[in-house]
Motif scaffolding. Structure first.
Motif, PDB file in Angstrom:
ATOM      1  N   MET A   1     -27.960 -26.059  22.386  1.00 30.68           N
ATOM      2  CA  MET A   1     -29.148 -25.850  21.323  1.00 30.68           C
ATOM      3  C   MET A   1     -29.137 -27.189  20.555  1.00 30.68           C
ATOM      4  N   ASN A   2     -30.143 -27.773  20.391  1.00 26.63           N
ATOM      5  CA  ASN A   2     -30.275 -28.852  19.524  1.00 26.63           C
ATOM      6  C   ASN A   2     -30.053 -28.563  17.773  1.00 26.63           C
ATOM      7  N   PRO A   3     -29.496 -29.597  17.128  1.00 25.36           N
ATOM      8  CA  PRO A   3     -29.392 -29.280  15.812  1.00 25.36           C
ATOM      9  C   PRO A   3     -30.742 -28.916  15.147  1.00 25.36           C
ATOM     10  N   PRO A   4     -30.703 -28.027  14.044  1.00 19.73           N
ATOM     11  CA  PRO A   4     -32.057 -27.730  13.425  1.00 19.73           C
ATOM     12  C   PRO A   4     -32.494 -28.893  12.557  1.00 19.73           C
ATOM     13  N   LYS A   5     -33.812 -29.085  12.720  1.00 24.08           N
ATOM     14  CA  LYS A   5     -34.677 -30.015  11.766  1.00 24.08           C
ATOM     15  C   LYS A   5     -34.612 -29.742  10.376  1.00 24.08           C
ATOM     16  N   HIS A   6     -34.577 -28.381  10.063  1.00 20.09           N
ATOM     17  CA  HIS A   6     -34.652 -27.711   8.924  1.00 20.09           C
ATOM     18  C   HIS A   6     -33.721 -26.420   8.839  1.00 20.09           C
ATOM     19  N   ALA A   7     -32.691 -26.505   7.965  1.00 21.72           N
ATOM     20  CA  ALA A   7     -32.039 -25.416   7.629  1.00 21.72           C
ATOM     21  C   ALA A   7     -31.962 -24.777   6.436  1.00 21.72           C
ATOM     22  N   ILE A   8     -32.144 -23.463   6.246  1.00 24.56           N
ATOM     23  CA  ILE A   8     -32.136 -22.710   4.695  1.00 24.56           C
ATOM     24  C   ILE A   8     -30.706 -22.294   4.946  1.00 24.56           C
ATOM     25  N   ILE A   9     -30.204 -22.462   3.766  1.00 28.05           N
ATOM     26  CA  ILE A   9     -28.809 -21.915   3.467  1.00 28.05           C
ATOM     27  C   ILE A   9     -28.787 -21.400   2.196  1.00 28.05           C
ATOM     28  N   THR A  10     -28.543 -20.035   2.203  1.00 27.95           N
ATOM     29  CA  THR A  10     -28.194 -19.345   0.953  1.00 27.95           C
ATOM     30  C   THR A  10     -26.634 -19.468   0.510  1.00 27.95           C
ATOM     31  N   GLY A  11     -26.540 -19.524  -0.697  1.00 26.28           N
ATOM     32  CA  GLY A  11     -25.148 -19.711  -1.265  1.00 26.28           C
ATOM     33  C   GLY A  11     -24.533 -20.973  -0.855  1.00 26.28           C
ATOM     34  N   GLY A  12     -25.557 -21.853  -0.729  1.00 22.71           N
ATOM     35  CA  GLY A  12     -25.378 -23.345  -0.069  1.00 22.71           C
ATOM     36  C   GLY A  12     -24.613 -24.352  -0.945  1.00 22.71           C
ATOM     37  N   SER A  13     -24.620 -23.790  -2.317  1.00 28.09           N
ATOM     38  CA  SER A  13     -24.062 -24.777  -3.466  1.00 28.09           C
ATOM     39  C   SER A  13     -22.436 -24.973  -3.243  1.00 28.09           C
ATOM     40  N   SER A  14     -21.634 -24.110  -2.417  1.00 27.62           N
ATOM     41  CA  SER A  14     -20.211 -24.195  -2.353  1.00 27.62           C
ATOM     42  C   SER A  14     -19.716 -23.364  -1.509  1.00 27.62           C
ATOM     43  N   GLY A  15     -18.373 -23.235  -1.310  1.00 27.32           N
ATOM     44  CA  GLY A  15     -17.938 -22.279   0.024  1.00 27.32           C
ATOM     45  C   GLY A  15     -18.132 -22.623   1.398  1.00 27.32           C
ATOM     46  N   ILE A  16     -18.490 -21.805   2.158  1.00 26.56           N
ATOM     47  CA  ILE A  16     -18.670 -21.906   3.540  1.00 26.56           C
ATOM     48  C   ILE A  16     -20.268 -22.525   3.707  1.00 26.56           C
ATOM     49  N   GLY A  17     -21.082 -22.098   2.655  1.00 26.95           N
ATOM     50  CA  GLY A  17     -22.391 -22.539   2.815  1.00 26.95           C
ATOM     51  C   GLY A  17     -22.410 -23.917   2.795  1.00 26.95           C
ATOM     52  N   LEU A  18     -21.842 -24.654   1.837  1.00 28.16           N
ATOM     53  CA  LEU A  18     -21.856 -25.918   1.522  1.00 28.16           C
ATOM     54  C   LEU A  18     -20.940 -26.727   2.810  1.00 28.16           C
ATOM     55  N   ALA A  19     -19.989 -26.102   3.288  1.00 22.93           N
ATOM     56  CA  ALA A  19     -19.220 -26.771   4.251  1.00 22.93           C
ATOM     57  C   ALA A  19     -20.345 -26.897   5.435  1.00 22.93           C
ATOM     58  N   ILE A  20     -21.023 -25.878   5.951  1.00 23.59           N
ATOM     59  CA  ILE A  20     -22.091 -25.674   6.955  1.00 23.59           C
ATOM     60  C   ILE A  20     -23.211 -26.786   6.646  1.00 23.59           C
ATOM     61  N   ALA A  21     -23.608 -26.807   5.377  1.00 21.03           N
ATOM     62  CA  ALA A  21     -24.583 -28.003   5.062  1.00 21.03           C
ATOM     63  C   ALA A  21     -23.930 -29.323   5.275  1.00 21.03           C
ATOM     64  N   HIS A  22     -22.940 -29.861   4.784  1.00 26.64           N
ATOM     65  CA  HIS A  22     -22.207 -30.874   5.073  1.00 26.64           C
ATOM     66  C   HIS A  22     -22.154 -31.295   6.843  1.00 26.64           C
ATOM     67  N   ARG A  23     -21.813 -30.281   7.481  1.00 32.63           N
ATOM     68  CA  ARG A  23     -21.848 -30.572   8.985  1.00 32.63           C
ATOM     69  C   ARG A  23     -23.498 -30.600   9.542  1.00 32.63           C
ATOM     70  N   LEU A  24     -24.295 -29.794   8.972  1.00 30.08           N
ATOM     71  CA  LEU A  24     -25.470 -30.148   9.417  1.00 30.08           C
ATOM     72  C   LEU A  24     -26.235 -31.357   8.894  1.00 30.08           C
ATOM     73  N   ALA A  25     -25.955 -31.806   7.878  1.00 26.15           N
ATOM     74  CA  ALA A  25     -26.423 -33.215   7.073  1.00 26.15           C
ATOM     75  C   ALA A  25     -25.932 -34.341   8.060  1.00 26.15           C
ATOM     76  N   ALA A  26     -24.863 -34.186   8.654  1.00 22.31           N
ATOM     77  CA  ALA A  26     -24.133 -35.387   9.470  1.00 22.31           C
ATOM     78  C   ALA A  26     -24.776 -35.222  10.716  1.00 22.31           C
ATOM     79  N   GLN A  27     -25.426 -34.120  11.102  1.00 23.97           N
ATOM     80  CA  GLN A  27     -26.072 -34.028  12.330  1.00 23.97           C
ATOM     81  C   GLN A  27     -27.666 -34.324  12.273  1.00 23.97           C
ATOM     82  N   GLY A  28     -28.146 -34.722  11.186  1.00 28.95           N
ATOM     83  CA  GLY A  28     -29.436 -35.172  10.926  1.00 28.95           C
ATOM     84  C   GLY A  28     -30.588 -34.045  10.576  1.00 28.95           C
ATOM     85  N   ALA A  29     -30.094 -33.150  10.009  1.00 25.43           N
ATOM     86  CA  ALA A  29     -30.773 -31.885   9.657  1.00 25.43           C
ATOM     87  C   ALA A  29     -31.056 -31.915   8.105  1.00 25.43           C
TER      88      ALA A  29
END
Length: 271
Positions: A1-29
């Motif tokens: 599966m290709n990395p998402p072009k756009h990901a919506i993350i709730t609870g994205g300002s901290s914790g697991i949500g933010l950690a996922i966001a960091h990894r997806l940002a590094a993949q180009g999302a």
């Protein structure tokens, strides 16, 4: 599966949500983060923009309480208007308030279900029409190990996470023919601001029970989640214990209850 072009993350300002966001940002999302606190969202946005790999990547933030249906719907619609239909919706927003059953105010039970279960449901309903229109997408619901077995002290929290399991299992078969995948994650205790908040009210028995398992880092959990989605897994279980619990929780429950009862009796004998 290709990395998402756009990901919506709730609870994205901290914790697991933010950690996922960091990894997806590094993949180009490009990312849309939904959380309650504007200051935390702004800090997260600054961190993630520094991680951008592509010039057209964007980080969009919306302050909203997902437990409020109107706010949740508006936040998702704003994200879609700004960055287009989401390839991924990751629902990490959640709260926990441990305690003895009769000592927890009823309002806490109601609030916990509102955030953890209905907050996920509202965001899925808001994002799903756009996913259906594009005929693809991935919904990732973050539950908990306490969504597989009920634990002493988690009478408000466990039922809300059990409910997510039922929602995800029901949605999986309905959405698969439409090209939309569903995953549910059962993290163990994870070193996040939420865990620190839980520890303020966690009964001693609960502390002893949860201390028997390893506490994970948020980034470690995020790594397992992304790997699980990549292989199109339905149940994503960070760690050996969660994997066994997911597969065998009904078989193991009598033995686990015996172990938990021994811990409870030992703690109460010391008090």
């Amino acid at each position: 599966m290709n990395p998402p072009k756009h990901a919506i993350i709730t609870g994205g300002s901290s914790g697991i949500g933010l950690a996922i966001a960091h990894r997806l940002a590094a993949q180009g999302a490009s990312l849309s983060l939904i959380a309650r606190t504007p200051e935390k969202l702004e800090a997260a946005r600054a961190q993630l923009e520094a991680k951008r790999r592509l010039p057209d990547q964007q980080v969009f933030t919306v302050a909203a309480d997902v437990a409020d249906r109107a706010q949740a719907d508006q936040a998702v619609q704003r994200a879609i208007a700004h960055l287009g239909p989401p390839d991924w919706l990751v629902t990490c927003a959640g709260i926990a308030r441990p305690g003895e059953f009769l000592e927890i105010p009823v309002e806490v039970f109601e609030r916990t279900m509102a955030v953890n279960y209905f907050g996920t449901l509202y965001c899925i309903r808001a994002a799903l029409p756009a996913m259906e229109q594009q005929r693809h997408g991935q919904i990732v619901c973050v539950s908990s190990g306490a969504g597989l077995i009920g634990l002493y002290g988690y009478t408000a929290y466990s039922p809300s996470k059990f409910a997510l399991r039922g929602l995800a299992e029901s949605l999986r078969g309905e959405l698969k023919p439409k090209g939309i995948g569903v995953s549910i994650v059962y993290p163990p205790d994870t070193d996040t601001p939420q865990l620190a908040e839980e520890n303020k009210t966690k009964p001693l028995v609960t502390q002893k029970i949860t201390a028997t398992a390893k506490t994970w880092s948020a980034d470690g959990v995020a790594e397992v989640i992304l790997a699980g989605v990549q292989r199109r897994a339905f149940a994503i279980t960070p760690g050996f214990e969660m994997g066994v619990l997911n597969r065998l929780h009904s078989v193991l429950l009598p033995m686990l209850n015996q172990s938990f009862d021994k811990i409870t009796a030992k703690v109460r004998n010391l008090q």
